[in-house]
Write a protein that holds these residues in place. Structure first.
Motif, mmCIF file in Angstrom:
data_model
loop_
_atom_site.group_PDB
_atom_site.id
_atom_site.type_symbol
_atom_site.label_atom_id
_atom_site.label_comp_id
_atom_site.label_asym_id
_atom_site.label_seq_id
_atom_site.Cartn_x
_atom_site.Cartn_y
_atom_site.Cartn_z
ATOM 1 N N GLY A 132 -3.801 -8.987 -37.410
ATOM 2 C CA GLY A 132 -2.720 -9.062 -38.380
ATOM 3 C C GLY A 132 -2.028 -7.494 -38.297
ATOM 4 N N HIS A 133 -2.176 -6.696 -37.359
ATOM 5 C CA HIS A 133 -1.806 -5.283 -37.436
ATOM 6 C C HIS A 133 -0.355 -5.379 -36.733
ATOM 7 C CE1 HIS A 133 -1.470 -0.929 -35.965
ATOM 8 N NE2 HIS A 133 -1.608 -0.695 -36.892
ATOM 9 N N LYS A 134 0.802 -5.128 -37.631
ATOM 10 C CA LYS A 134 2.069 -5.103 -37.062
ATOM 11 C C LYS A 134 2.456 -3.690 -36.199
ATOM 12 C CE LYS A 134 4.830 -7.920 -40.223
ATOM 13 N NZ LYS A 134 5.416 -7.517 -41.435
ATOM 14 N N GLU A 135 2.761 -3.968 -34.815
ATOM 15 C CA GLU A 135 3.093 -2.998 -34.204
ATOM 16 C C GLU A 135 4.111 -3.383 -33.029
ATOM 17 O OE1 GLU A 135 0.225 -1.173 -31.402
ATOM 18 O OE2 GLU A 135 -1.238 -2.452 -32.399
ATOM 19 N N LEU A 136 5.017 -2.496 -32.519
ATOM 20 C CA LEU A 136 6.033 -2.605 -31.479
ATOM 21 C C LEU A 136 5.872 -2.011 -30.261
ATOM 22 C CD1 LEU A 136 8.981 -4.022 -31.607
ATOM 23 C CD2 LEU A 136 9.749 -1.713 -32.383
ATOM 24 N N THR A 137 5.081 -1.208 -30.092
ATOM 25 C CA THR A 137 4.561 -0.254 -28.876
ATOM 26 C C THR A 137 4.319 -1.369 -27.955
ATOM 27 O OG1 THR A 137 4.486 1.725 -30.136
ATOM 28 C CG2 THR A 137 3.959 1.881 -27.786
ATOM 29 N N PRO A 138 4.991 -1.413 -26.757
ATOM 30 C CA PRO A 138 4.295 -2.266 -25.713
ATOM 31 C C PRO A 138 3.215 -1.909 -25.194
ATOM 32 C CG PRO A 138 6.279 -0.946 -24.959
ATOM 33 C CD PRO A 138 6.269 -0.799 -26.233
ATOM 34 N N PRO A 139 2.129 -2.589 -24.941
ATOM 35 C CA PRO A 139 0.713 -2.222 -24.514
ATOM 36 C C PRO A 139 0.867 -1.318 -23.112
ATOM 37 C CG PRO A 139 0.650 -4.538 -25.104
ATOM 38 C CD PRO A 139 1.875 -4.135 -25.272
ATOM 39 N N ASP A 140 1.737 -1.889 -22.152
ATOM 40 C CA ASP A 140 1.924 -0.996 -20.887
ATOM 41 C C ASP A 140 2.169 0.339 -21.114
ATOM 42 O OD1 ASP A 140 1.458 -3.096 -19.326
ATOM 43 O OD2 ASP A 140 3.764 -3.510 -18.832
ATOM 44 N N ALA A 141 2.711 0.672 -22.470
ATOM 45 C CA ALA A 141 2.812 2.304 -22.787
ATOM 46 C C ALA A 141 1.333 3.127 -22.826
ATOM 47 C CB ALA A 141 3.834 2.550 -23.866
ATOM 48 N N TYR A 142 0.455 2.367 -22.974
ATOM 49 C CA TYR A 142 -0.904 3.042 -23.062
ATOM 50 C C TYR A 142 -1.514 3.151 -21.682
ATOM 51 C CZ TYR A 142 -0.120 2.533 -28.126
ATOM 52 O OH TYR A 142 0.556 2.721 -29.336
ATOM 53 N N LEU A 143 -0.677 2.823 -20.419
ATOM 54 C CA LEU A 143 -1.444 3.024 -19.345
ATOM 55 C C LEU A 143 -1.205 4.479 -18.758
ATOM 56 C CD1 LEU A 143 -0.617 -0.506 -17.566
ATOM 57 C CD2 LEU A 143 -2.598 0.318 -18.115
ATOM 58 N N ARG A 144 -0.294 5.240 -19.397
ATOM 59 C CA ARG A 144 0.205 6.454 -18.825
ATOM 60 C C ARG A 144 -1.380 7.497 -18.798
ATOM 61 N NH1 ARG A 144 5.177 9.342 -21.320
ATOM 62 N NH2 ARG A 144 5.570 7.269 -21.669
ATOM 63 N N LYS A 145 -1.317 8.388 -18.117
ATOM 64 C CA LYS A 145 -2.354 9.419 -17.860
ATOM 65 C C LYS A 145 -2.031 10.694 -18.888
ATOM 66 C CE LYS A 145 -3.827 8.575 -13.082
ATOM 67 N NZ LYS A 145 -3.584 8.774 -11.932
ATOM 68 N N THR A 146 -3.191 10.928 -19.545
ATOM 69 C CA THR A 146 -2.728 12.478 -20.124
ATOM 70 C C THR A 146 -3.965 13.306 -19.671
ATOM 71 O OG1 THR A 146 -4.476 11.926 -22.356
ATOM 72 C CG2 THR A 146 -2.173 11.169 -22.401
ATOM 73 N N HIS A 147 -3.675 14.751 -20.098
ATOM 74 C CA HIS A 147 -4.800 15.492 -19.562
ATOM 75 C C HIS A 147 -6.211 15.135 -19.939
ATOM 76 C CE1 HIS A 147 -6.284 19.234 -18.095
ATOM 77 N NE2 HIS A 147 -6.601 19.623 -19.323
ATOM 78 N N PRO A 148 -6.423 14.893 -21.077
ATOM 79 C CA PRO A 148 -8.029 14.916 -21.394
ATOM 80 C C PRO A 148 -8.485 13.085 -20.917
ATOM 81 C CG PRO A 148 -6.671 14.815 -23.292
ATOM 82 C CD PRO A 148 -5.736 14.952 -22.252
ATOM 83 N N THR A 149 -7.359 12.400 -20.437
ATOM 84 C CA THR A 149 -7.916 11.097 -20.122
ATOM 85 C C THR A 149 -7.472 10.869 -18.816
ATOM 86 O OG1 THR A 149 -5.755 10.049 -20.875
ATOM 87 C CG2 THR A 149 -7.463 10.113 -22.253
ATOM 88 N N ASP A 150 -7.407 11.889 -17.831
ATOM 89 C CA ASP A 150 -7.235 11.736 -16.372
ATOM 90 C C ASP A 150 -8.510 11.537 -15.795
ATOM 91 O OD1 ASP A 150 -5.684 11.395 -14.095
ATOM 92 O OD2 ASP A 150 -5.329 13.949 -14.018
ATOM 93 N N ALA A 151 -8.527 10.095 -14.984
ATOM 94 C CA ALA A 151 -9.576 9.912 -14.281
ATOM 95 C C ALA A 151 -9.962 10.494 -13.117
ATOM 96 C CB ALA A 151 -9.782 8.317 -13.904
ATOM 97 N N ASP A 152 -10.997 11.260 -12.882
ATOM 98 C CA ASP A 152 -11.122 11.897 -11.592
ATOM 99 C C ASP A 152 -12.241 11.165 -10.754
ATOM 100 O OD1 ASP A 152 -13.642 12.000 -13.127
ATOM 101 O OD2 ASP A 152 -14.122 14.045 -12.700
ATOM 102 N N THR A 153 -12.682 11.421 -9.829
ATOM 103 C CA THR A 153 -13.413 10.318 -8.991
ATOM 104 C C THR A 153 -14.712 10.005 -9.882
ATOM 105 O OG1 THR A 153 -14.556 12.346 -7.870
ATOM 106 C CG2 THR A 153 -12.724 11.187 -6.662
ATOM 107 N N GLY A 154 -15.148 10.897 -10.517
ATOM 108 C CA GLY A 154 -16.320 10.543 -11.333
ATOM 109 C C GLY A 154 -16.232 9.513 -12.054
ATOM 110 N N LEU A 155 -14.979 9.549 -12.979
ATOM 111 C CA LEU A 155 -14.656 8.562 -14.063
ATOM 112 C C LEU A 155 -14.540 7.222 -13.517
ATOM 113 C CD1 LEU A 155 -12.771 10.824 -16.452
ATOM 114 C CD2 LEU A 155 -14.622 9.422 -17.000
#
Lengths: 275, 470
Positions: free
Chosen positions: A91-114
Motif C-alpha cells: 500500500g505504498h505509493k511510489e513512482l520511481t522504477p525499481p531499475d533505478a535502484y540497480l545503480r552503484k554508489t560509493h558505499p554500495t559498490d560490490a568489490d570481489t569480496g562482496l
C-alpha cells in the motif's frame, strides 16, 4: 503494536553559525501496517520550508534556521500503530522504477569480496530465497559490533574488517543484491529494541529488495529478520546518504558536534512503567 | 576520393544564397583582408571573448580564430531546419517528462529500461516532479552537419547548458561593425533578439508559488569556469543578475539573493552548473558551488531551475539513437532531421558489423566527450584499430559507431587566399511557454586543410552564420 517515539538530535557549534539549512525525511511512510496516531517534528528557532512527497513516496521537508545560533535541536515525537506485514511493503505509493535502484554508489559498490557473498545464488528461480540468503550471509560476514566503523565506511571496508553496524550491513546487502541484478535500497526508520525502553544513540536502518511479483521486501541483517510490527519505516534511498533522516549544512566557521537520543517504546510497557 | 558538398559553389556556378558574397570576396585585395582580420582580432580581444567552447578545456584565455567569410543559409533551407530543430526540442522534453513520470516509452518497449534508469544522468531526486510548463530543457543546442543540398544530420543534442551562443552574437556584432555594406546589400535575419527571447523564455517558466513579475538570475560556478565570459555576457544583455552559489540562500520556502538593498527573492535560476553541484543537501555533499536546500525549494514549487535537474538523460550518446523513436512515439510525426546512422555495439548484429568495418567507422564511448576515447577508423593506425577491437569486445555496451561523414565546406580565408573548409552548426532552441529559435547559430570551422575536426582545441574557428530573409 502501539509504538511511541522520542527522537532528539542536538547540534552544537563551538562558534555561533549564521544559519542552518536542513532537509528531513522524518515522516512515517504511508503504507499498510503503519497508522500514524500522532507525529510532530520541531526544529528550535526553525522556519519550516518547502515540503513534498518524492518519487519514492517519502515526505521530504525543508527547514531553515536564521542565526546566529550555537545550538539546534530537532525533536521528533509521535505514536504509530503497527501491524506485522511479514516484511513486505504494501500500500505504498511510489513512482520511481525499481531499475533505478540497480545503480552503484560509493558505499554500495560490490568489490570481489562482496561479489563472493552471492556465490551460487541466482535470481532466476527464487529471488526471495536469494535475498534471504544474502541477508543471512551478510549477518555472518559482518558481525554487529558498534564503534568499529563510521558514517563513511563502505560496505567493502566493513566486510574486509568483518564488523560493523546496521548501516554497514544494510549497505552490504544492497551491494550484493545489485550485483546479481536485484534492485535494492537503504531504509531508515525506528526499531523497538528489547522491552526496557532505554534510549539509544542512533535510529535504525535496514535494506529493501525488489522481488518481482511481491514488490519491495525489507531485510534487517542486524537482527536477522524481516521488519515486523516493531519497526517504523520513514524513508529510503540508494544508500545511507540518500536515505538520511536529516541532511543539513551550517553557514559559518563553527565546528559541529552531534548528540542523538532515540527512545522507542511499546505503549503497554510505557503504561506499566507509569504505574 | 570522397567529394564534399561545397555550400557556395555548384560546379562553377555560385549557389543563390552566396550570390552577393562573390563580389565582396573579389573586391577584397589581400592587404585589405589582412587589415580587416587584424581589426577583427583586436575587437575580440577588446571585448574579452576568449573562452573555450563546449568544455573542451585548453587555455581559457586563448582567442578562438574568427573567420570573416560568413556561412549562409537561404530562407527556405532555414525553414526546414527550424521545423526539424523545434520538433526535436519538443520530443526531447516530452521524453523527459515521461521518464520522470510513468515511463510510457519504456513500458511500450520502445527504449530499453537500463539505458534510461541506470543512466548516470537520470536523477532519482526529481521523479514525480513536473517542472513548470512541463519543460526540462529550456535551451536545446542541437549540433548539425550537412552533407548535401538537402542532407542534414543531427550529430548530438545538448539538453543541459549548451554554451557558445555568445559567439553567435559577437560574430554578428563584429561583422556588422566591419562590413556594414554587406548588411545593406543582403537581407540578413537579425539574431540580436536572442537575449530578450531567452529572458522571456526563462520568465515564462516561473514557479507555482511566484505571483509577481519573476526575478531571473544566472548562476555561474565562478570566474575560473571556461564559459564565465558567456555567463556574464548573457546576464548583461538580459539585464539580470549574475550570481554565484554563495550569493544565494534558502530561507523558509524560497531562495533569496543578497543585494546591497537586502535580500531579494529569486524565482528563476538559469544555472550554468552541473546537477551534481547545485545542492549539497541533495547531490554531492562536498559541493561548495551550489545552494544548500535549493532542491527542496525547487520540488515544492518555490523556484525554477533551468535546465531542470535530470535533463541530461535525454542527451546521452546511447539515448541519442532513440530520438527519432521519441518523435514518433510522443508527437506521432516522422523526424524532419535525420540522426547519423549509429550502430550500438551492445546489440549483437551491430557489434558484428562494427568489428568488421572498424577501418571505415568512427567509434565513440557512450559517455565520452571532447574527442576522448574515440577511434576515427580511416585515420587510425593498425594498432589503434586493434586496441579498440579489444575494448569493444570486452565491453560492447560502452561503445557506439557511426560512419565517417562527408561534412560540407564553405569558403574560408586562409593564408593562401580563400579555400573550402569543413563546418558544422549549433543552433540554440529556446523552450518555455513557446518554442522559439533565432535564425542563426554558431558555425564552427576546421581551419586545417582536409580536417573534419571543428573543435577549437584542434584548430577550429568560428564564423558568422546568416539566414537570408525570403
Amino acid at each position: 503494536m502501539l509504538l511511541t517515539v522520542d527522537h532528539v538530535t542536538r547540534y552544537f557549534y563551538d562558534q555561533p553559525v549564521r544559519g542552518v539549512v536542513q532537509s528531513h525525511r522524518l515522516m512515517p511512510s504511508q503504507c499498510a501496517g503503519q497508522k500514524v496516531l500522532k507525529w510532530k517534528v520541531s526544529v528550535s528557532d526553525g522556519q519550516m520550508g518547502g515540503g513534498f512527497r518524492d518519487g519514492a513516496g517519502d515526505w521530504v521537508q525543508g527547514w531553515t534556521v536564521l542565526g546566529p545560533v550555537n545550538e539546534i535541536t530537532v525533536h521528533v515525537t509521535g505514536q504509530v500503530d503497527t501491524v506485522d506485514q511479514a516484511g513486505v511493503l504494501r500500500g505504498h505509493k511510489e513512482l520511481t522504477p525499481p531499475d533505478a535502484y540497480l545503480r552503484k554508489t560509493h558505499p554500495t559498490d560490490a568489490d570481489t569480496g562482496l561479489a563472493a557473498l552471492a556465490d551460487g545464488l541466482t535470481t532466476a528461480k527464487d529471488a526471495l530465497s536469494a535475498a534471504h540468503d544474502i541477508s543471512a550471509r551478510v549477518s555472518d560476514a559482518i558481525v554487529y559490533t558498534p564503534d568499529t566503523t563510521n558514517a563513511h565506511t563502505t560496505a567493502a571496508e566493513a566486510l574486509a574488517q568483518g564488523t560493523g553496524v546496521c548501516q554497514d550491513q544494510a549497505h552490504a546487502v544492497i551491494a550484493v543484491c545489485r550485483h546479481i541484478g536485484l534492485p535494492a535500497r537503504y531504509v531508515s526508520g525506528y526499531l523497538l529494541v528489547g522491552i526496557d525502553g532505554a534510549a539509544h544513540d542512533a535510529a535504525h536502518a535496514w535494506a529493501e529488495v525488489f522481488i518481482a511479483g511481491l514488490g519491495w521486501v525489507g531485510f534487517d541483517p542486524a537482527n536477522r529478520c524481516c521488519p515486523d510490527d516493531r519497526y517504523i519505516r520513514l524513508g529510503s534511498g540508494l544508500d545511507s546518504l540518500h536515505a538520511a533522516m536529516i541532511r543539513g549544512i551550517a553557514r559559518g566557521q563553527g565546528e559541529e558536534s552531534l548528540d542523538v537520543s532515540v527512545t522507542v517504546q511499546a505503549a503497554q510497557t510505557q503504561s506499566q512503567t507509569q504505574q | 576520393m570522397t567529394s564534399y558538398f561545397n555550400e557556395m559553389y555548384q560546379g562553377k556556378s555560385v549557389r543563390v544564397p552566396y550570390a552577393r558574397l562573390q563580389d565582396w570576396m573579389n573586391s577584397m585585395p589581400a592587404e585589405l583582408r589582412q587589415m580587416k582580420q587584424a581589426e577583427a582580432e583586436a575587437l575580440f580581444r577588446r571585448i574579452g571573448i576568449t573562452f573555450a567552447v563546449y568544455g573542451e578545456g585548453g587555455d581559457p584565455d586563448r582567442l578562438i580564430p574568427f573567420d570573416m567569410f560568413p556561412r549562409v543559409f537561404s530562407g527556405a533551407e532555414w525553414a526546414k531546419l527550424e521545423r526539424g530543430i523545434k520538433q526535436r526540442a519538443r520530443a526531447l522534453n516530452a521524453f523527459l517528462v515521461d521518464v520522470y513520470g510513468r515511463g510510457e516509452i519504456v513500458r511500450a518497449g520502445r527504449i530499453p529500461a537500463r539505458l534510461v534508469y541506470l543512466n548516470e544522468a537520470y536523477e532519482k531526486a526529481v521523479v514525480g516532479f513536473v517542472p513548470p510548463k512541463g519543460v526540462y530543457s529550456h535551451i536545446v543546442g542541437i549540433d548539425l552537419v550537412r552533407t548535401g543540398p538537402d542532407e542534414f544530420f543531427v550529430l548530438e543534442d545538448n539538453c543541459r547548458t549548451p554554451s557558445g551562443v555568445s559567439y553567435m552574437l559577437e560574430n554578428r556584432e563584429i561583422m556588422m561593425r566591419m562590413f556594414p555594406d554587406l548588411f545593406r546589400e543582403n537581407r540578413i535575419e537579425p539574431v540580436d533578439s536572442y537575449p530578450e527571447i531567452l529572458r522571456r523564455t526563462l520568465a515564462s517558466v516561473a514557479p507555482m508559488k511566484c505571483d509577481r513579475e519573476p526575478t531571473v538570475v544566472i548562476l555561474t560556478p565562478g570566474h575560473f569556469n571556461s564559459a564565465y565570459y558567456e555567463h556574464s555576457f548573457l546576464a548583461d544583455l538580459m539585464g539580470v543578475e549574475l550570481v554565484e552559489g554563495q550569493d544565494l540562500f534558502v530561507e523558509g520556502e524560497f531562495v533569496f539573493m543578497r543585494t546591497t538593498e537586502g535580500p531579494r527573492r529569486v524565482d528563476v535560476i538559469y544555472r550554468r552548473l552541473d546537477d551534481a553541484y547545485i545542492d549539497p543537501l541533495c547531490f554531492r555533499p562536498d559541493s561548495m558551488l551550489g545552494v544548500p536546500g535549493l532542491m527542496d525549494v525547487y520540488r515544492s514549487g518555490g523556484v525554477s531551475i533551468c535546465s531542470a535537474p535530470g535533463a541530461g538523460v535525454a542527451d546521452d550518446k546511447a539515448v541519442y539513437t532513440y530520438v527519432p523513436e521519441m518523435i514518433r512515439f510522443y508527437l506521432g510525426e516522422e523526424p524532419i532531421l535525420n540522426n547519423v546512422p549509429t550502430w550500438q555495439c551492445g546489440k549483437d548484429d551491430d557489434c558484428k558489423y562494427v568489428l568488421s568495418h572498424l577501418n571505415e567507422l568512427v567509434v565513440k564511448e557512450v559517455h565520452g566527450s571532447g574527442g576522448y576515447g574515440m577511434l576515427v577508423g580511416p585515420k587510425a593506425t593498425r594498432d589503434q584499430v586493434e586496441m579498440f577491437r579489444g575494448r569493444i569486445t570486452a565491453n560492447p555496451h560502452n561503445y557506439i559507431a557511426q560512419p565517417t561523414l562527408a561534412l560540407s565546406t564553405t569558403p574560408t580565408f586562409v593564408a593562401e587566399g580563400i579555400a573550402p573548409r569543413h563546418v558544422d552548426l549549433r543552433p540554440y532552441c529556446l523552450v518555455g511557454e513557446r518554442i522559439e529559435l533565432v535564425p542563426g547559430g554558431l558555425t564552427r570551422v576546421a581551419l586545417t586543410e582536409g580536417s573534419l575536426v571543428v573543435n577549437s582545441s584542434q584548430g577550429g574557428g568560428v564564423k558568422d552564420t546568416w539566414v537570408l530573409a525570403e
